[in-house]
Design a protein around this motif. Structure first.
Motif, mmCIF file in Angstrom:
data_model
loop_
_atom_site.group_PDB
_atom_site.id
_atom_site.type_symbol
_atom_site.label_atom_id
_atom_site.label_comp_id
_atom_site.label_asym_id
_atom_site.label_seq_id
_atom_site.Cartn_x
_atom_site.Cartn_y
_atom_site.Cartn_z
ATOM 1 N N ASP A 2 37.896 32.416 46.079
ATOM 2 C CA ASP A 2 37.188 33.089 44.989
ATOM 3 C C ASP A 2 36.846 34.509 45.401
ATOM 4 N N VAL A 3 37.208 35.475 44.585
ATOM 5 C CA VAL A 3 36.902 36.877 44.849
ATOM 6 C C VAL A 3 36.036 37.418 43.716
ATOM 7 N N ARG A 32 41.596 34.089 43.104
ATOM 8 C CA ARG A 32 41.218 34.084 41.690
ATOM 9 C C ARG A 32 39.729 34.367 41.513
ATOM 10 N N TYR A 33 39.314 34.522 40.261
ATOM 11 C CA TYR A 33 37.885 34.590 39.938
ATOM 12 C C TYR A 33 37.665 34.014 38.549
ATOM 13 N N LYS A 68 45.552 31.061 33.210
ATOM 14 C CA LYS A 68 46.957 30.740 32.946
ATOM 15 C C LYS A 68 47.634 30.168 34.189
ATOM 16 N N LEU A 69 47.412 30.808 35.333
ATOM 17 C CA LEU A 69 48.027 30.309 36.563
ATOM 18 C C LEU A 69 47.426 28.968 36.964
ATOM 19 N N ASP A 70 46.136 28.803 36.771
ATOM 20 C CA ASP A 70 45.491 27.525 37.061
ATOM 21 C C ASP A 70 46.133 26.413 36.232
ATOM 22 N N ARG A 121 45.377 43.839 40.888
ATOM 23 C CA ARG A 121 45.263 42.789 39.887
ATOM 24 C C ARG A 121 45.116 41.390 40.502
ATOM 25 N N ILE A 122 44.441 40.553 39.744
ATOM 26 C CA ILE A 122 44.255 39.144 40.076
ATOM 27 C C ILE A 122 44.883 38.349 38.939
ATOM 28 N N PRO A 123 45.540 37.224 39.226
ATOM 29 C CA PRO A 123 45.578 36.489 40.488
ATOM 30 C C PRO A 123 46.675 36.954 41.433
ATOM 31 N N ILE A 124 46.522 36.520 42.670
ATOM 32 C CA ILE A 124 47.549 36.658 43.702
ATOM 33 C C ILE A 124 47.783 35.262 44.253
#
Length: 313
Positions: A32-33, A7-8, A16-18, A53-56
């Motif tokens: 972190d990227v 994520r970043y 949203k995923l968090d 795309r992120i997130p993965i």
């Protein structure tokens, strides 16, 4: 079984995923990227994934791409039970009704992820972006971003977002706690909340515009609902651990993890025949929305069914 979240800061989908991980109460590791596509060795070089795309998210040695797949997979692989060790994104109705699942996924993808997010991106002050970010996002969207045109169109975007806020205010007019009147927040809450929460916190949004849009006088129930969900998620995060690790350690964990078939990834022979596919074929996927250049390279492909399914969604 390790869960690793690539994520970043500043990504609405990472938010949203968090939030989904918090709602599910799933301990996880984070990598972190950088937000730009030009330098993500943690993913392309170390993990070997050519997805832009992120997130993965990696669960064991399965790598999932795109939140529209990742979040339902979390529900499947970490089901809620009587001990409530894990939460759910599909809670029951407060008044004894069943759980909303299929249409709720469609709502999340086609309303929150598409309609609301598209409008919010158009509200950004692209004049505040550095040249590298502007160039990167222009490639992602498939056309050159003109900050001046975005600025000229901003009043119309604010008006459209206000219409959607009116809909949400009407949904909450009976003083329900959550959008679908469920016993706890659902995917519907996450899918609307992450847009307006992102608008509130992202520095590229003009504070005066944000205050005008999220007007407590016009949308008191919406503001209360946003704050209520923020508080709920914060309380859940205090109940499990997260840790940030570097990309090298993360890639090693993924490579060493044993494979645990999740039973959720299936091959539909009927649909495959319609599309001219056969089991075991190597395919290339291009998104239909923004991000036609989201695949950095087709040189590195992996045979994980879960990874291919993630790309397809």
């Amino acid at each position: 079984m390790s869960v690793i979240f690539y994520r970043y800061d500043g990504s609405p989908f990472c938010d949203k995923l968090d939030n989904a991980l918090a709602l599910k109460k799933i301990p996880h590791l984070r990598v972190d990227v950088l937000p730009t596509v030009s330098a993500r060795p943690e993913i392309t070089d170390l993990l070997g994934v050519g997805y832009r795309r992120i997130p993965i998210l990696a669960i064991g040695n399965d790598v999932y791409c795109d939140t529209s797949l990742i979040i339902p997979v979390l529900e499947h692989r970490f089901p809620s039970g009587p001990d409530q060790s894990y939460g759910t994104i599909f809670p029951a109705d407060k008044h004894g009704g069943g759980r909303n699942t299929g249409l709720l996924k469609a709502f999340s993808r086609h309303y929150g992820d598409t309609v609301l997010l598209t409008l919010s991106v158009r509200l950004l002050d692209w004049g505040a972006a550095n040249p590298e970010m502007l160039e990167d996002r222009s490639k992602l969207f498939g056309s050159r971003i003109d900050p001046q045109k975005f600025a000229e169109n901003r009043p119309r975007v604010i008006s459209e977002l206000s219409v959607h806020l009116t809909h949400i205010e009407q949904q909450l007019q009976d003083d329900r706690e959550w959008l679908l009147d469920t016993i706890s927040p659902s995917l519907a809450d996450l899918s609307v909340h992450f847009i307006y929460a992102w608008i509130k916190k992202m520095p590229w949004f003009d504070p005066a515009i944000v205050d005008s849009l999220l007007d407590k006088g016009r949308f008191p129930r919406v503001i209360e609902w946003i704050n209520r969900l923020n508080a709920h998620l914060d309380s859940l995060r205090r109940g499990f651990e997260t840790m940030t690790i570097d990309g090298k350690e993360a890639a090693q964990k993924v490579a060493e993890a044993s494979h645990e078939p999740d039973g959720n990834v299936s091959f539909d022979d009927t649909d495959a025949e319609r599309l001219g596919f056969k089991r075991g074929m190597l395919v290339r996927i291009r998104p239909e929305d923004s991000g036609e250049n989201c695949l950095r390279s087709f040189d590195k492909w992996y045979s994980s069914r879960a990874f291919r399914q993630g790309m397809a969604s």
